[in-house]
Motif scaffolding. Sequence first.
Motif, PDB file in Angstrom:
ATOM      1  N   ASP A   1       0.836  -1.212   0.000  1.00 16.15           N
ATOM      2  CA  ASP A   1       0.000   0.000   0.000  1.00 16.15           C
ATOM      3  C   ASP A   1       0.863   1.251   0.000  1.00 16.15           C
TER       4      ASP A   1
ATOM      5  N   ARG B   1       2.682   1.868  -3.373  1.00 16.28           N
ATOM      6  CA  ARG B   1       1.720   2.302  -4.389  1.00 16.28           C
ATOM      7  C   ARG B   1       1.307   3.758  -4.168  1.00 16.28           C
ATOM      8  N   ASP B   2       0.980   4.105  -2.930  1.00 16.02           N
ATOM      9  CA  ASP B   2       0.476   5.443  -2.626  1.00 16.02           C
ATOM     10  C   ASP B   2       1.548   6.513  -2.732  1.00 16.02           C
TER      11      ASP B   2
ATOM     12  N   GLN C   1       3.433  -3.379  -9.447  1.00 15.49           N
ATOM     13  CA  GLN C   1       3.154  -1.972  -9.136  1.00 15.49           C
ATOM     14  C   GLN C   1       4.285  -1.063  -9.590  1.00 15.49           C
TER      15      GLN C   1
ATOM     16  N   THR D   1       7.588  -1.487  -8.790  1.00 15.81           N
ATOM     17  CA  THR D   1       8.596  -1.339  -7.741  1.00 15.81           C
ATOM     18  C   THR D   1       9.608  -2.474  -7.812  1.00 15.81           C
TER      19      THR D   1
END
Length: 315
Positions: free
Chosen positions: A65, A68-69, A96, A98
């Motif tokens: 999370d 992503r954020d 994502q 990363t």
Amino acid sequence: MLITSAGRRAGLVECFRASAARMDVALEVHACDLYPELSAACALADARFAAPRCTDADYIPRLLDYVRDNGIGLVVPTIDTELQPLAAARTDFASQGTYVHVSSEEAIDIVRDKKRTMDVLAKAGVPVPRTATLEQFRQDHEGWAWPLFIKPVAGSASRGIALLQDLSELKGAYSEPMLVQEALGGDEYTINLFVGEDGVMHAAIPHLRMSVRAGEVEKGRTVRRADFEIIARDLATALPGARGVLCFQLFDDPRLGPRIIEINARFGGGYPLADRAGGHFAENVLRTAIGLPLVACDDWQDGLTMLRYDNAVFV
């Protein structure tokens, strides 16, 4: 980028910032820890947050999370216990966008078990000391030359290590699985190495561990040794899916010769010495995450000495 379990890794933060400056890349360093308000590295980062323990079920979802954020392109773990969950979730992070700086699950499984590490290296012809599980040793301790080392199968930071002079010093029970090794003498070295995504070792930088505190080098000096480079290359080949920065410790025993005692599949605490000597492994980790060509990292300074001292960060 995000540095996990950042703790006291202030030097690693600075290595990445210096690498980004050489690349002329704007780098925003995020860091997390169980208690970020008490972490020097977190205080020096551009952003910080509290993460669960890496053994918690919520650890990976929380990191996913966060990256992503916050648009995190690179995750760099710093402690052994978080390597397995991050290796298992590597494709989830990649989906994502990363890049997680971690070796394959198989490589992590090997290095997290010190007995298995010794078995895999010995089979590949990499020099290691005679090693047995405590159970194997109890069943047959004939032919061992005292003194002997005993240590946890999954230990780190010199935890639980003891030197046994004879059989009477062996405890009746231990709180975790242990292994026994022949005691080694001579100088102790750490070898930092960088392995590309293609599995090829690009450089290995040894340093003499002149003084150690809590398992981490306090005073060290880079030493160019052709035999150590061969050992490092053979080690990288023996570990399936070894990638990025790893380090290992060995003793140059005057009787047996060099013998590896353990591997850390991550940035070691003494990495800043290798970085300062010119082995820009952190820069190549950044380049890998961004998708840029690697730079040569094997032109490094022999005889560079690092003398660490305690410093303070005031918040």
